[in-house]
Design a protein around this motif. Sequence first.
Motif, PDB file in Angstrom:
ATOM      1  N   ALA A   1       0.814  -1.211   0.000  1.00  0.00           N
ATOM      2  CA  ALA A   1       0.000   0.000   0.000  1.00  0.00           C
ATOM      3  C   ALA A   1       0.849   1.264   0.000  1.00  0.00           C
ATOM      4  O   ALA A   1       0.452   2.293  -0.552  1.00  0.00           O
ATOM      5  CB  ALA A   1      -0.932   0.000   1.214  1.00  0.00           C
ATOM      6  N   LEU A   2       2.029   1.195   0.601  1.00  0.00           N
ATOM      7  CA  LEU A   2       2.934   2.345   0.625  1.00  0.00           C
ATOM      8  C   LEU A   2       4.001   2.283  -0.471  1.00  0.00           C
ATOM      9  O   LEU A   2       4.515   3.316  -0.893  1.00  0.00           O
ATOM     10  CB  LEU A   2       3.629   2.444   1.991  1.00  0.00           C
ATOM     11  CG  LEU A   2       2.757   2.829   3.189  1.00  0.00           C
ATOM     12  CD1 LEU A   2       3.589   2.794   4.469  1.00  0.00           C
ATOM     13  CD2 LEU A   2       2.137   4.204   2.991  1.00  0.00           C
ATOM     14  N   SER A   3       4.336   1.083  -0.936  1.00  0.00           N
ATOM     15  CA  SER A   3       5.485   0.946  -1.838  1.00  0.00           C
ATOM     16  C   SER A   3       5.129   1.019  -3.319  1.00  0.00           C
ATOM     17  O   SER A   3       5.996   1.310  -4.147  1.00  0.00           O
ATOM     18  CB  SER A   3       6.204  -0.382  -1.577  1.00  0.00           C
ATOM     19  OG  SER A   3       5.414  -1.486  -1.997  1.00  0.00           O
ATOM     20  N   TRP A   4       3.860   0.772  -3.690  1.00  0.00           N
ATOM     21  CA  TRP A   4       3.558   0.590  -5.114  1.00  0.00           C
ATOM     22  C   TRP A   4       3.849   1.843  -5.942  1.00  0.00           C
ATOM     23  O   TRP A   4       4.439   1.750  -7.029  1.00  0.00           O
ATOM     24  CB  TRP A   4       2.101   0.154  -5.305  1.00  0.00           C
ATOM     25  CG  TRP A   4       1.070   1.209  -5.021  1.00  0.00           C
ATOM     26  CD1 TRP A   4       0.452   1.444  -3.830  1.00  0.00           C
ATOM     27  CD2 TRP A   4       0.554   2.173  -5.945  1.00  0.00           C
ATOM     28  NE1 TRP A   4      -0.416   2.506  -3.944  1.00  0.00           N
ATOM     29  CE2 TRP A   4      -0.392   2.967  -5.227  1.00  0.00           C
ATOM     30  CE3 TRP A   4       0.772   2.451  -7.297  1.00  0.00           C
ATOM     31  CZ2 TRP A   4      -1.090   4.013  -5.821  1.00  0.00           C
ATOM     32  CZ3 TRP A   4       0.067   3.496  -7.885  1.00  0.00           C
ATOM     33  CH2 TRP A   4      -0.840   4.259  -7.170  1.00  0.00           C
ATOM     34  N   ALA A   5       3.449   3.015  -5.444  1.00  0.00           N
ATOM     35  CA  ALA A   5       3.652   4.235  -6.232  1.00  0.00           C
ATOM     36  C   ALA A   5       5.129   4.627  -6.321  1.00  0.00           C
ATOM     37  O   ALA A   5       5.619   4.922  -7.422  1.00  0.00           O
ATOM     38  CB  ALA A   5       2.814   5.377  -5.656  1.00  0.00           C
ATOM     39  N   PRO A   6       5.877   4.657  -5.195  1.00  0.00           N
ATOM     40  CA  PRO A   6       7.319   4.936  -5.322  1.00  0.00           C
ATOM     41  C   PRO A   6       8.052   3.919  -6.188  1.00  0.00           C
ATOM     42  O   PRO A   6       9.006   4.262  -6.888  1.00  0.00           O
ATOM     43  CB  PRO A   6       7.812   4.885  -3.869  1.00  0.00           C
ATOM     44  CG  PRO A   6       6.612   5.162  -3.038  1.00  0.00           C
ATOM     45  CD  PRO A   6       5.465   4.564  -3.789  1.00  0.00           C
TER      46      PRO A   6
ATOM     47  N   LEU B   1       7.851  12.208  -3.117  1.00  0.00           N
ATOM     48  CA  LEU B   1       6.657  13.016  -3.353  1.00  0.00           C
ATOM     49  C   LEU B   1       5.414  12.164  -3.525  1.00  0.00           C
ATOM     50  O   LEU B   1       4.365  12.419  -2.912  1.00  0.00           O
ATOM     51  CB  LEU B   1       6.860  13.909  -4.577  1.00  0.00           C
ATOM     52  CG  LEU B   1       5.673  14.779  -4.993  1.00  0.00           C
ATOM     53  CD1 LEU B   1       5.297  15.741  -3.877  1.00  0.00           C
ATOM     54  CD2 LEU B   1       5.978  15.539  -6.277  1.00  0.00           C
ATOM     55  N   VAL B   2       5.511  11.098  -4.325  1.00  0.00           N
ATOM     56  CA  VAL B   2       4.336  10.254  -4.524  1.00  0.00           C
ATOM     57  C   VAL B   2       4.018   9.450  -3.267  1.00  0.00           C
ATOM     58  O   VAL B   2       2.848   9.143  -2.995  1.00  0.00           O
ATOM     59  CB  VAL B   2       4.504   9.325  -5.753  1.00  0.00           C
ATOM     60  CG1 VAL B   2       4.684  10.119  -7.017  1.00  0.00           C
ATOM     61  CG2 VAL B   2       5.640   8.332  -5.557  1.00  0.00           C
ATOM     62  N   LEU B   3       5.040   9.119  -2.481  1.00  0.00           N
ATOM     63  CA  LEU B   3       4.789   8.463  -1.197  1.00  0.00           C
ATOM     64  C   LEU B   3       3.931   9.360  -0.309  1.00  0.00           C
ATOM     65  O   LEU B   3       2.960   8.918   0.310  1.00  0.00           O
ATOM     66  CB  LEU B   3       6.105   8.133  -0.495  1.00  0.00           C
ATOM     67  CG  LEU B   3       5.969   7.672   0.966  1.00  0.00           C
ATOM     68  CD1 LEU B   3       5.208   6.344   1.044  1.00  0.00           C
ATOM     69  CD2 LEU B   3       7.347   7.557   1.615  1.00  0.00           C
ATOM     70  N   PHE B   4       4.295  10.639  -0.236  1.00  0.00           N
ATOM     71  CA  PHE B   4       3.526  11.579   0.558  1.00  0.00           C
ATOM     72  C   PHE B   4       2.084  11.665   0.069  1.00  0.00           C
ATOM     73  O   PHE B   4       1.133  11.702   0.862  1.00  0.00           O
ATOM     74  CB  PHE B   4       4.183  12.961   0.515  1.00  0.00           C
ATOM     75  CG  PHE B   4       3.394  14.031   1.192  1.00  0.00           C
ATOM     76  CD1 PHE B   4       3.315  14.083   2.583  1.00  0.00           C
ATOM     77  CD2 PHE B   4       2.709  14.981   0.455  1.00  0.00           C
ATOM     78  CE1 PHE B   4       2.567  15.064   3.212  1.00  0.00           C
ATOM     79  CE2 PHE B   4       1.960  15.979   1.066  1.00  0.00           C
ATOM     80  CZ  PHE B   4       1.887  16.011   2.462  1.00  0.00           C
ATOM     81  N   LEU B   5       1.908  11.648  -1.253  1.00  0.00           N
ATOM     82  CA  LEU B   5       0.571  11.763  -1.818  1.00  0.00           C
ATOM     83  C   LEU B   5      -0.280  10.521  -1.541  1.00  0.00           C
ATOM     84  O   LEU B   5      -1.457  10.641  -1.180  1.00  0.00           O
ATOM     85  CB  LEU B   5       0.653  12.028  -3.316  1.00  0.00           C
ATOM     86  CG  LEU B   5       1.302  13.367  -3.732  1.00  0.00           C
ATOM     87  CD1 LEU B   5       1.428  13.452  -5.248  1.00  0.00           C
ATOM     88  CD2 LEU B   5       0.490  14.541  -3.191  1.00  0.00           C
TER      89      LEU B   5
END
Length: 392
Positions: free
Chosen positions: A164-169, A385-389
């Motif tokens: 849930a946290l790793s996919w975007a980064p 940045l994407v992690l924050f989003l």
Amino acid sequence: MSTREWRIGAGTWVVGGLVVLALVLVLTEYLPQSDADALGQRIAPVLGFVVAITVVAELARDAAVFDVVSQRLARWGRGRVLILWALVVVLAVVSTVFLSLDTTAVIVTPVVIVLAQSVGVSPLPFALATVWLANTASLALPVSNLTNLLAAPAIGDGPAAFIALSWAPTLVGILMPVVILTVVHRRTVFAAYETPPPRRPADPMLFWSAAGILVVLMPLLVVTHDVWIPATAAALALIVVFAVRRRRALRLALVPWQAIALAASLFVLVEAAHAQGLLDFLTAQTANGDSPGDLFRLAALGAVSANAINNLPAYLVLEPVAADPVALMALLIGVNLGPLITPWASLATLLWHHRITALGVTIRWRGYMLWGVVAAVPTVLVAVLVLFLVSG
């Protein structure tokens, strides 16, 4: 003694020295017994997984799984390097995500280089893609990197919390390096080649058995909490198959003794430093994960530390700084996506370099480091940045 023999010998002596030092710290209780017991319970399943997945990857290579896959990629490319390039990227990503970054560095790299050479195109962009993606795609799952396995329990219960946290980064870590390499090596990527004739594996039964075990294993690594269990089962299944079909391939060298000894020693050294309060100054800089500035600083600290001292000790030293799952993921971004600059930033890079030089591919470290900066800095920044989003 050759240069290669001297390097191997020097590496063995360094690891041996670290093992002795770690034993002294435990025996003298510089690392208290209670802390040593807790550390052992934490790292035993992690190192067990590393051993099992390494055995799986090595035996799959001996069964020609990776060779057959590369030949299929050459045929599917239909003479267009751009298609072949995309397929190689997918292979490197899948290998890294499910079988760990070291598998990509050690096993996929030579397969990809030989593939490029066999179709008459420059192997350099393919070699760089494997080492960059071995590092940057290793953020995806807990099993993709040793640092992830260490962080996963604190991030959440089960792989879903991690993903849930790793996919975007991770997407950023894959796309940005690939885009950079595609632009820089566009003359090679947009060229053409002649499709090589297909070849069959020497032992089809061994190949299909190993391929089937891998197909079953990979989804289990995504949904299983204790990943060492399916990895060990797969390793044992492959050992049985090889005992019947090709017993000579079963050798003690399948176990990555030196890497395990190095990792275990570093665990003990850093844990002892924490136990003695030598790293307490870091707690004053604890990141709570709520501020984008905290996340950027933590990721930058992780990336700089990884390129300075290697990503595993960098993670171990900085782990107490990350106070919540989001901050911990920011640290993983730094130590996983950041080690693209120095040769020693990750063990995967050193293993990769040994493989490519053996195949006649020359890399100038100065150029490698400069392009590493070009890739690592924006990749880490955008990933944070994407992690924050996505973390809300």
